[in-house]
Design a protein around this motif. Structure first.
Motif, mmCIF file in Angstrom:
data_model
loop_
_atom_site.group_PDB
_atom_site.id
_atom_site.type_symbol
_atom_site.label_atom_id
_atom_site.label_comp_id
_atom_site.label_asym_id
_atom_site.label_seq_id
_atom_site.Cartn_x
_atom_site.Cartn_y
_atom_site.Cartn_z
ATOM 1 N N GLU A 20 -5.051 16.074 8.796
ATOM 2 C CA GLU A 20 -5.474 16.470 7.270
ATOM 3 C C GLU A 20 -5.507 15.235 6.259
ATOM 4 O O GLU A 20 -4.373 14.721 6.148
ATOM 5 N N TYR A 21 -6.550 14.594 6.250
ATOM 6 C CA TYR A 21 -6.279 13.292 5.649
ATOM 7 C C TYR A 21 -6.475 13.423 3.825
ATOM 8 O O TYR A 21 -6.882 14.236 3.473
ATOM 9 N N LEU A 22 -5.480 12.589 3.482
ATOM 10 C CA LEU A 22 -5.197 12.405 1.903
ATOM 11 C C LEU A 22 -5.853 11.150 1.432
ATOM 12 O O LEU A 22 -6.177 10.240 2.199
ATOM 13 N N THR A 23 -6.323 11.186 0.316
ATOM 14 C CA THR A 23 -7.038 10.028 -0.041
ATOM 15 C C THR A 23 -5.945 9.442 -1.168
ATOM 16 O O THR A 23 -5.556 10.311 -2.225
ATOM 17 N N SER A 24 -5.618 8.098 -1.412
ATOM 18 C CA SER A 24 -4.912 7.624 -2.242
ATOM 19 C C SER A 24 -5.637 7.119 -3.387
ATOM 20 O O SER A 24 -6.961 7.017 -3.498
#
Length: 133
Positions: A13-17
């Motif tokens: 589950e990728y998060l965006t910074s």
């Protein structure tokens, strides 16, 4: 390339910074509350890989790094400096950095070409808080 990698990786589950890169936690500690802040001394390990997973710089080559957050003049790419601030003590995350957050136009001589995005797994070992924080 990055969008395709994320789209095809259904296991994470990728998060965006806010800084313009993506990441996921390999090991997340929801009980910890302490994050690294400006002036804190952190100890960590990291590697650099191409998006295909081939190693450019190993964790062993880098060794254990001590870094004073946003106050040391170490040769850390901006993605690493920003990524550390998203981790709590004991956490590990894998980051996908576009070239402008990594080695940009210069690359790494004989190891990485110019304008190449990279991935990096960072393990934040410890945070020693600055007395002013």
């Amino acid at each position: 390339m990055i969008e395709a990698l994320i789209k095809n990786d259904s296991l994470q589950e990728y998060l965006t910074s806010e800084s313009g890169f993506w990441y996921y936690f390999n090991n997340q500690d929801t009980t910890q509350i302490k994050e690294a802040n400006i002036g804190d001394l952190v100890t960590f390990t990291y590697n650099i890989k191409k998006l295909d997973g081939s190693t450019v710089i190993s964790t062993t080559e880098n060794g254990i790094i001590s870094y004073k957050v946003d106050q040391s003049n170490q040769d850390l790419i901006s993605g690493i400096r920003d990524g550390i601030k998203l981790l709590k003590e004991g956490e590990t995350a894998t980051f996908i950095f576009p070239s402008y957050k990594a080695f940009g136009y210069y690359g790494i001589e004989k190891k990485l070409g110019t304008n190449i995005p990279v991935r990096s797994t960072i393990n934040l070992i410890s945070i020693n808080q600055n007395q002013n924080n």
